[in-house]
Design an enzyme around this catalytic site. Structure first.
Site, PDB file in Angstrom:
ATOM      1  N   LYS A 154       0.527  -0.723   0.058  1.00 50.36           N
ATOM      2  CA  LYS A 154      -0.061  -0.136   0.089  1.00 50.36           C
ATOM      3  C   LYS A 154       0.767   1.249   0.207  1.00 50.36           C
ATOM      4  O   LYS A 154       1.124   2.300   0.857  1.00 50.36           O
ATOM      5  CB  LYS A 154      -0.724  -0.182   1.650  1.00 50.36           C
ATOM      6  CG  LYS A 154      -1.340   0.967   1.024  1.00 50.36           C
ATOM      7  CD  LYS A 154      -2.988   1.497   2.221  1.00 50.36           C
ATOM      8  CE  LYS A 154      -1.969   2.625   2.908  1.00 50.36           C
ATOM      9  NZ  LYS A 154      -2.571   4.127   1.691  1.00 50.36           N
ATOM     10  N   GLU A 229       9.474   1.298  10.699  1.00 54.29           N
ATOM     11  CA  GLU A 229      10.275   2.267  10.455  1.00 54.29           C
ATOM     12  C   GLU A 229       9.463   3.445  10.918  1.00 54.29           C
ATOM     13  O   GLU A 229       9.032   4.257  10.133  1.00 54.29           O
ATOM     14  CB  GLU A 229      10.692   2.243   8.713  1.00 54.29           C
ATOM     15  CG  GLU A 229      11.790   0.988   8.838  1.00 54.29           C
ATOM     16  CD  GLU A 229      13.732   0.837   9.657  1.00 54.29           C
ATOM     17  OE1 GLU A 229      13.391   1.529   9.918  1.00 54.29           O
ATOM     18  OE2 GLU A 229      13.714  -0.052   9.593  1.00 54.29           O
ATOM     19  N   CYS A 263      13.581  10.505   6.975  1.00 53.14           N
ATOM     20  CA  CYS A 263      13.430   9.915   8.220  1.00 53.14           C
ATOM     21  C   CYS A 263      14.984  10.582   8.751  1.00 53.14           C
ATOM     22  O   CYS A 263      15.019  10.418   9.908  1.00 53.14           O
ATOM     23  CB  CYS A 263      12.532   9.198   8.317  1.00 53.14           C
ATOM     24  SG  CYS A 263      13.590   8.046   6.860  1.00 53.14           S
ATOM     25  N   GLU A 353      10.083  16.281  14.782  1.00 52.96           N
ATOM     26  CA  GLU A 353      10.501  15.838  13.644  1.00 52.96           C
ATOM     27  C   GLU A 353       9.487  17.045  12.259  1.00 52.96           C
ATOM     28  O   GLU A 353       8.425  16.960  12.707  1.00 52.96           O
ATOM     29  CB  GLU A 353      10.030  14.450  12.592  1.00 52.96           C
ATOM     30  CG  GLU A 353       9.906  14.426  11.840  1.00 52.96           C
ATOM     31  CD  GLU A 353       9.529  12.744  11.618  1.00 52.96           C
ATOM     32  OE1 GLU A 353       8.606  12.627  11.804  1.00 52.96           O
ATOM     33  OE2 GLU A 353      10.413  11.980  10.782  1.00 52.96           O
TER      34      GLU A 353
END
Ligand code: NAD
Length: 449
Positions: A154, A229, A263, A353
């Protein structure tokens, strides 16, 4: 079925309106993967390797087309997209070679012979984010297929196009129907259904820590295997004994690459106080040199953000007078300038983040403080250490709580080396031989003699 407009973030134009799969289509894809599993796991290793190699060759053959799709859909500079598609082919080549190298062992026991087998898990759900759509899909597909699993993949709602094209190449390579099923759809519908589906043995997830938490909780119901992750807030540690010119030249690309939507972005730049002023001067100069513009242009180094909504989120981190704010093209596109902010490690810009081109620059007094501050974050994905003292480099590297580190470099990912996080950046490893652990079970068999 609902539909969604897939948009080019550099022009805000609709590329295509795509129907979204729902729970019913997800169940059908899982059934197809389940039906394809017995035959796929039985394919001889050399033949499975041959099919993966053929897929790698097709990715190479269609490399420019895939790169153009990625650039249009993600707003990524075309030179980056070409590099990423090149890596996708290398990933399939690597796992073609790995098919017959991930094997069991015999273990000395009394009264018989004991051996282990590496068994595939069955149907695995692969959920990927929008920042490296094709690349991250391949990191999961390669080891999943090499181990003999079948797959429902997906892609993210915003960036489904390259994965859909890859699905066609999978069939062209001769990989049987049902082995790889690609579903464009919402995370809350398709993703969630994969997480809860009793016939899905594992979910390989890359995305935000927030959604990762929900995936992990959802997987508990069926004791599903998960690889997570997740997000990061990595440190770039610049010691006074570093080659400051080299460190400053690399630092902007360590955080503004992929417009900061990475990331592994080293978005906390820690600088030893004795060289702080000098380094900031070099850093500002280097950041001024980042070529922001049309992603289709070969010379472009940074494109737009993925969406208007994401731009708003990124903007919320910038207040006061930044150390530096770059310029962006005028007109359509979700542009955001390279921004350097002086900060402390307690400021929001250093805690959360940002996922955009905003870096926090933070001074430190000595090695102990550098390590303490670098580790003072819930994340632990990546990072860099810049020093010309070899002992210090390794001493500090051992102390940083992170899955991936580079010394005197700003790279995180290689086809053959393990990649993944500590702490709330997730668990499990992708790439290299380590990824195969996450797509197989160890079975132990004892034979009485
Ligand atoms: P996201 O978490 O919003 O979405 C990731 C994927 O999960 C998408 O496909 C989405 O549709 C799906 N999803 C959303 N809700 C879901 C649910 N309830 N159940 C199942 N699936 C669901 O992340 P994003 O915005 O696409 O990507 C950005 C994030 O990804 C950042 O936090 C970034 O750090 C992280 N990321 C991590 C890595 C890594 O390897 N550690 C790599 C790239 C990106």
């Amino acid at each position: 079925m609902s539909s969604v407009a897939v948009v080019n973030p550099a022009t805000e134009e609709t590329i295509v309106v795509l129907e979204q799969a729902g729970a019913e289509e997800t169940d059908a894809a899982v059934s197809a993967a389940k039906a394809a599993f017995p035959a796929w796991r039985a394919v001889a290793p050399a033949d499975r390797a041959r099919l993966l190699r053929r897929l790698a060759a097709l990715v190479e053959e269609h490399g420019e087309e895939l790169a153009q799709i990625e650039t249009r859909n993600v707003g990524k500079p075309i030179s980056d997209s070409r590099g990423e598609v090149g890596m996708v082919a290398d990933v399939f080549h690597f796992y073609a070679g790995a098919v017959d190298k991930h094997h069991g062992e015999t273990i000395p026991v009394g009264g018989g012979v004991d051996m282990t087998f590496r068994e595939p898990l069955g149907v695995v759900g692969l959920i990927v984010p929008w920042n490296f759509p094709l690349n991250i899909a391949s990191w999961k597909l390669g080891p999943a297929l090499a181990c003999g699993n079948t797959v429902v993949l997906k892609p993210a709602e915003l960036t489904p196009l390259s994965a859909l094209r890859l699905g066609e190449l999978v069939l062209e390579a001769g990989i049987p129907e049902g082995v790889v099923n690609v579903l464009a759809g919402k995370g809350s519908v398709v993703g969630n259904r994969l997480v809860e589906h009793p016939d899905v043995a594992k979910v390989g997830f890359t995305g935000s820590t927030e959604v990762g938490r929900a995936v992990m909780a959802g997987a508990a119901e069926t004791i599903k295997r998960v690889t997570l992750e997740l997000g990061g807030k990595s440190a770039n540690l610049i010691f006074a004994d570093a080659d400051l010119e080299a460190a400053a030249a690399a630092a902007p690309y360590a955080v503004f690459g992929n417009a900061g939507q990475d990331c592994c972005a080293r978005s906390r730049i820690f600088v030893e106080r004795s060289v702080y002023d000098r380094f900031v001067e070099l850093l500002v100069d280097a950041t001024r040199g980042v070529h922001v513009g049309d992603p289709a242009d070969d010379a472009t180094e940074m494109g737009p953000l993925i969406s208007a909504q994401h731009r708003e989120q990124v903007a919320s981190f910038v207040d006061g007078d930044p150390l530096f704010r770059g310029s962006v093209p005028e007109g359509a596109g979700f542009w955001f300038p390279c921004t350097l902010m002086e900060a402390t490690n307690d400021d929001r810009v250093a805690r959360e983040e940002v996922f955009g081109p905003v870096a926090a620059v933070i001074p430190f007094a000595d090695e102990d403080e550098a390590i303490r501050r670098a580790n003072d974050t819930p994340y632990g994905l990546s990072g860099s250490i810049w020093t010309q003292n070899g002992s210090r480099a390794l001493r500090v590297a051992r102390e940083i709580d992170t899955g991936v580190l580079s010394i005197n470099a700003n790279t995180s990912v290689r086809v053959s080396t393990p990649f993944g996080g500590f702490k709330q950046s997730g668990f499990g490893r992708e790439l290299g031989m380590h990824a195969l652990e996450g797509y197989s079970e160890v079975k132990n068999v004892f034979v009485a003699t």
